[in-house]
Design a protein around this motif. Structure first.
Motif, short mmCIF file in Angstrom:
data_model
loop_
_atom_site.label_atom_id
_atom_site.label_comp_id
_atom_site.label_asym_id
_atom_site.label_seq_id
_atom_site.Cartn_x
_atom_site.Cartn_y
_atom_site.Cartn_z
N ARG A 143 0.88 -1.17 0.00
CA ARG A 143 0.00 0.00 0.00
C ARG A 143 0.91 1.21 0.00
O ARG A 143 1.62 1.48 0.98
CB ARG A 143 -0.89 0.02 1.24
N LEU A 144 0.92 1.95 -1.10
CA LEU A 144 1.79 3.10 -1.25
C LEU A 144 0.97 4.33 -1.61
O LEU A 144 0.23 4.32 -2.59
CB LEU A 144 2.83 2.85 -2.35
N ASP A 145 1.11 5.35 -0.80
CA ASP A 145 0.43 6.62 -1.09
C ASP A 145 -1.06 6.43 -1.34
O ASP A 145 -1.65 7.06 -2.22
CB ASP A 145 1.09 7.31 -2.29
N GLY A 146 -1.67 5.52 -0.57
CA GLY A 146 -3.11 5.31 -0.67
C GLY A 146 -3.54 4.40 -1.80
O GLY A 146 -4.74 4.25 -2.05
N GLN A 163 -0.29 -3.79 5.85
CA GLN A 163 -1.06 -2.62 6.27
C GLN A 163 -0.25 -1.75 7.22
O GLN A 163 -0.29 -0.51 7.15
CB GLN A 163 -2.36 -3.06 6.93
N ALA A 164 0.49 -2.38 8.12
CA ALA A 164 1.26 -1.63 9.12
C ALA A 164 2.33 -0.76 8.47
O ALA A 164 2.74 0.27 9.04
CB ALA A 164 1.90 -2.59 10.12
N TYR A 165 2.80 -1.15 7.29
CA TYR A 165 3.85 -0.39 6.61
C TYR A 165 3.30 0.43 5.44
O TYR A 165 4.06 0.86 4.57
CB TYR A 165 4.95 -1.33 6.14
N GLU A 166 1.99 0.65 5.43
CA GLU A 166 1.41 1.52 4.41
C GLU A 166 1.99 2.92 4.56
O GLU A 166 2.16 3.43 5.67
CB GLU A 166 -0.11 1.58 4.57
#
Length: 277
Positions: free
Chosen positions: A121-124, A200-203
Motif C-alpha cells: 500500500r503506497l500513497d493510498g 497494512q502496518a507499513y502503508e
C-alpha cells in the motif's frame, strides 16, 4: 540433487534449508498461503544456472513455529541467517515474500532482488485491505469457505469468478478446500491474514523504500491484478537501481508455473554481474 540442512535463526529456532543446482547462490522467499513445494518448477528451471536455496517460512511444513506477536522483522532475521549461511546476495521474492525481500533490502547488504507481484500500500494505492475485517470475522465464525471466497474476490478482481454472488463463490471454495492445494491454503489462511496486516502496518509513501541500494527487478504478471504493476511503477520512481518487467500471459502465480517467458528474463537479470555502487 537437493541438499537439505538445518541452520539456526538468531533466536535459536531451526530453519530447514533446501538447496538445489549449481552456480551463483539465489535465495527464494515464498508467498503467503503456500509452502516451498509450490515452486518446484521454478527451482528446476533455474537449477542449471544457479544454486537455489529455499526454506519454509515459520509456521509451515518443516519450519519452526512463529514467535508471537508476529511481525515482518522475524522474517528478515530468518532471511539474514540464510544469507549469512549461504553467502547469497540475491533474493527472489513472490507476493508476501517480495514484501519481505524489499523490507530486508532496506537494511541487509543485498546485491540484487527480484520482486514478483509485490503487495504494498503506497500513497493510498495498491493492495486493497477492506476485505480483512469481514474475512477475519468469517474465520472467527468458523466459516472457512466464506473467508476463502472473500479473499479470492478481493485479490483477484480481474477473475470473472470474483463477480459471482458470494454464496456461489463460497460453494466453489468449499469444493476447492477438498483439494490438496485448497487444504494448504485454507490451513494457512489465518497466517496469511496476519501477514497482510503487516503490509497494512507499513502503508505509506513509496519514498520509504528509497534507501534500497540493491538492483531490483520489479516484475508483475500481465494477467494479475493491475495494482501490482501500478505498485512497481511507484517503486521504480524512487528506487535508485530498479527496473520494471510486465510478463505477458502470467497471473499472480505465474512464478510458480515458471514458463520460459518468465524464467528467462529473471535468470538473465540474476546472471548479470552486480554493478559496484
Amino acid at each position: 540433487m537437493t541438499v537439505t540442512e538445518r541452520i539456526n535463526a538468531p533466536d535459536g529456532a531451526g530453519i530447514v534449508l533446501h538447496s538445489t543446482g549449481s552456480g551463483p547462490d539465489v535465495v527464494l522467499v515464498h508467498g503467503g498461503g503456500v509452502t516451498i513445494d509450490a515452486y518446484r518448477r521454478l527451482v528446476v528451471r533455474l537449477a542449471d544456472r544457479f544454486t537455489v536455496h529455499r526454506y519454509n517460512r515459520r509456521g509451515r511444513a518443516d519450519a519452526a513455529p512463529r514467535r508471537e506477536p508476529y511481525t515482518v522483522e522475524q522474517e528478515i532475521e530468518d532471511l539474514d541467517a540464510v544469507l549469512a549461511h549461504t553467502g547469497a546476495r540475491q533474493v527472489v521474492g513472490h507476493s508476501y515474500g517480495a514484501f519481505v525481500a524489499l523490507r530486508a533490502a532496506m537494511r541487509l547488504p543485498l546485491g540484487r532482488v527480484v520482486a514478483y507481484d509485490t503487495p504494498l500500500r503506497l500513497d493510498g494505492h495498491g493492495l486493497p485491505l477492506d476485505f480483512l475485517d469481514p474475512t477475519e470475522a468469517a474465520l472467527r465464525a468458523g466459516d472457512l469457505p466464506r473467508a476463502m471466497a472473500l479473499v479470492g474476490a478481493a485479490l483477484n478482481p480481474q477473475d470473472p469468478a470474483g463477480r459471482l454472488p458470494l454464496g456461489v463463490r463460497t460453494a466453489i471454495c468449499r469444493l476447492f478446500l477438498r483439494t490438496p492445494i485448497g487444504r494448504t491454503m485454507g490451513d494457512l489462511l489465518p497466517m496469511t491474514l496476519h501477514e497482510t496486516r503487516q503490509i497494512q502496518a507499513y502503508e505509506g509513501p513509496a519514498a520509504q523504500y528509497a534507501g534500497v541500494t540493491a538492483e531490483v527487478l520489479l516484475a508483475s504478471g500481465a494477467k494479475a491484478a493491475t495494482w501490482y504493476a501500478e505498485t512497481d511503477e511507484a517503486l521504480a520512481g524512487v528506487l535508485p537501481r530498479a527496473r520494471t518487467l510486465r510478463i505477458p500471459g502470467c497471473g499472480h502465480n505465474g512464478i510458480a508455473a515458471a514458463p520460459p517467458r518468465l524464467v528467462d528474463p529473471i535468470a538473465a537479470f540474476l546472471a548479470t554481474p552486480i554493478e559496484a555502487h
